[in-house]
Design a protein around this motif. Structure first.
Motif, PDB file in Angstrom:
ATOM      1  N   PHE A   1       6.446  21.911  -3.410  1.00 48.15           N
ATOM      2  CA  PHE A   1       5.767  21.412  -2.211  1.00 48.15           C
ATOM      3  C   PHE A   1       6.446  20.125  -1.736  1.00 48.15           C
ATOM      4  N   THR A   2       6.542  19.963  -0.435  1.00 49.33           N
ATOM      5  CA  THR A   2       7.171  18.774   0.149  1.00 49.33           C
ATOM      6  C   THR A   2       6.114  17.722   0.448  1.00 49.33           C
ATOM      7  N   TYR A   3       6.392  16.503   0.026  1.00 47.94           N
ATOM      8  CA  TYR A   3       5.476  15.393   0.236  1.00 47.94           C
ATOM      9  C   TYR A   3       6.188  14.265   0.980  1.00 47.94           C
TER      10      TYR A   3
ATOM     11  N   VAL B   1       9.774   8.197   2.725  1.00 51.34           N
ATOM     12  CA  VAL B   1      10.653   9.158   2.045  1.00 51.34           C
ATOM     13  C   VAL B   1      10.008  10.539   2.066  1.00 51.34           C
ATOM     14  N   ARG B   2      10.845  11.546   1.998  1.00 57.09           N
ATOM     15  CA  ARG B   2      10.398  12.940   1.907  1.00 57.09           C
ATOM     16  C   ARG B   2      10.982  13.518   0.624  1.00 57.09           C
ATOM     17  N   VAL B   3      10.158  14.144  -0.183  1.00 57.77           N
ATOM     18  CA  VAL B   3      10.622  14.579  -1.492  1.00 57.77           C
ATOM     19  C   VAL B   3       9.903  15.861  -1.900  1.00 57.77           C
ATOM     20  N   THR B   4      10.646  16.721  -2.632  1.00 57.44           N
ATOM     21  CA  THR B   4      10.097  17.972  -3.141  1.00 57.44           C
ATOM     22  C   THR B   4      10.333  18.028  -4.639  1.00 57.44           C
ATOM     23  N   PRO B   5       9.313  17.878  -5.450  1.00 52.67           N
ATOM     24  CA  PRO B   5       9.508  17.922  -6.907  1.00 52.67           C
ATOM     25  C   PRO B   5       9.907  19.322  -7.369  1.00 52.67           C
TER      26      PRO B   5
ATOM     27  N   ARG C   1       0.846  -1.185   0.000  1.00 53.95           N
ATOM     28  CA  ARG C   1       0.000   0.000   0.000  1.00 53.95           C
ATOM     29  C   ARG C   1       0.883   1.237   0.000  1.00 53.95           C
ATOM     30  N   ILE C   2       0.480   2.252  -0.769  1.00 50.96           N
ATOM     31  CA  ILE C   2       1.241   3.488  -0.875  1.00 50.96           C
ATOM     32  C   ILE C   2       0.407   4.631  -0.326  1.00 50.96           C
ATOM     33  N   TYR C   3       0.992   5.365   0.636  1.00 55.83           N
ATOM     34  CA  TYR C   3       0.314   6.502   1.255  1.00 55.83           C
ATOM     35  C   TYR C   3       1.094   7.779   0.961  1.00 55.83           C
ATOM     36  N   ARG C   4       0.354   8.880   0.806  1.00 60.87           N
ATOM     37  CA  ARG C   4       0.971  10.191   0.613  1.00 60.87           C
ATOM     38  C   ARG C   4       0.402  11.162   1.629  1.00 60.87           C
ATOM     39  N   ALA C   5       1.270  12.018   2.171  1.00 61.41           N
ATOM     40  CA  ALA C   5       0.832  13.008   3.151  1.00 61.41           C
ATOM     41  C   ALA C   5       1.665  14.268   2.999  1.00 61.41           C
ATOM     42  N   THR C   6       1.150  15.360   3.535  1.00 60.76           N
ATOM     43  CA  THR C   6       1.889  16.610   3.538  1.00 60.76           C
ATOM     44  C   THR C   6       2.516  16.879   4.900  1.00 60.76           C
ATOM     45  N   ASP C   7       2.327  15.950   5.855  1.00 61.13           N
ATOM     46  CA  ASP C   7       2.927  16.082   7.172  1.00 61.13           C
ATOM     47  C   ASP C   7       3.534  14.747   7.571  1.00 61.13           C
ATOM     48  N   PRO C   8       4.595  14.737   8.365  1.00 57.19           N
ATOM     49  CA  PRO C   8       5.247  13.478   8.729  1.00 57.19           C
ATOM     50  C   PRO C   8       4.409  12.564   9.617  1.00 57.19           C
ATOM     51  N   ALA C   9       3.338  13.091  10.215  1.00 58.41           N
ATOM     52  CA  ALA C   9       2.476  12.260  11.062  1.00 58.41           C
ATOM     53  C   ALA C   9       1.517  11.407  10.235  1.00 58.41           C
TER      54      ALA C   9
END
Length: 253
Positions: free
Chosen positions: A145-147, A187-191, A74-82
């Protein structure tokens, strides 16, 4: 000695079977498959994730001793580390139970739909026989934006023992100074748009130096930064000989 309770005879017998399983496993409860090791590539309005089959697809459940309980990713995306953004699936009492993934890849094995055990009216979705993949491209992101992305591995539980499917945790540690330590599956990434004059990597032509084959080789570069200038890359295939039994011919794969 053990005191085992249940709401009726069937429930008591089921709890007895579960207690015996826990005893045989030295009281180690069911565990999810190991989390994958994830890497991310930031591009222009696009993020590519990739990971290896090991170790997630080769774990052993200490409760049942089974090595084939892995079911999918499963792949999840968030804008906060929590990872509070995807936590939106509730049970019958309105309690948040499950995160909602942006993508899910599962084995083609007939194990599909909602799990049969559930918890308070909420059931874990096991997939739709989509087939496993080890890359994912998210083209719905915005530059600058950081994801945060997390990829979890999960199993199909143990319905006979009333055990829910288990899912590997999202490992994120928030430090007192505000820094964030990410686990191997986060992972944390900013395109960002590429620099002016950027030339993407290429491997050129593929030559067949030795061996016999009627197949053709093509490639897709997932991570441009991994391709080194002036290097020659070799792709090799090893044969495996399976000796025949009872006079049957050998098999070469």
């Amino acid at each position: 000695f053990a005191s085992i309770l249940g709401v009726n005879k069937s429930d008591i017998l089921n709890n007895c079977r579960l207690a015996q399983l826990l005893h045989n496993a030295d009281y180690r409860a069911a565990q999810p498959p190991p989390e994958p090791i994830v890497r991310a590539v930031a591009e222009d309005q696009k993020v590519t994730l990739y990971w290896d089959p090991y170790p997630s697809e080769y774990g052993v459940d200490p409760l049942t001793g089974s090595s084939d309980k892995f079911e999918g990713y499963r792949i999840y995306r968030a804008t906060d580390p929590a990872f509070e953004d995807p936590l939106e699936i509730t049970d019958a009492f309105g309690t948040l139970r499950f995160r909602n993934p942006i993508a899910q890849f599962d084995l083609i094995d007939g194990i599909v739909g909602l799990d049969s055990v559930g918890i308070d009216g909420a059931n874990f979705y096991l997939g739709n026989d989509s087939g496993l993949r080890h890359t994912f491209v998210d083209s719905s992101v915005k530059n600058g934006f950081t994801y945060y992305y997390a990829i979890t591995s999960y199993d199909f539980g143990y319905p006979a023992g009333g055990i829910l499917p288990t899912e590997s945790p999202i490992r994120v540690n928030l430090q007192p100074d505000g820094s964030v330590i990410l686990g191997t599956n986060v992972v944390r990434v900013t395109p960002e748009a590429p620099a002016a004059g950027y030339v993407p990597a290429t491997l050129g032509n593929i030559e067949h130096p030795e061996g016999s084959s009627t197949g053709k080789i093509s490639y897709e570069i997932v991570d441009q930064d991994k391709i080194k200038d002036g290097h020659v890359y070799h792709i090799t295939f090893e044969d495996t000989l399976k000796p025949g039994k009872a006079g049957k011919p050998d098999t070469l794969t």
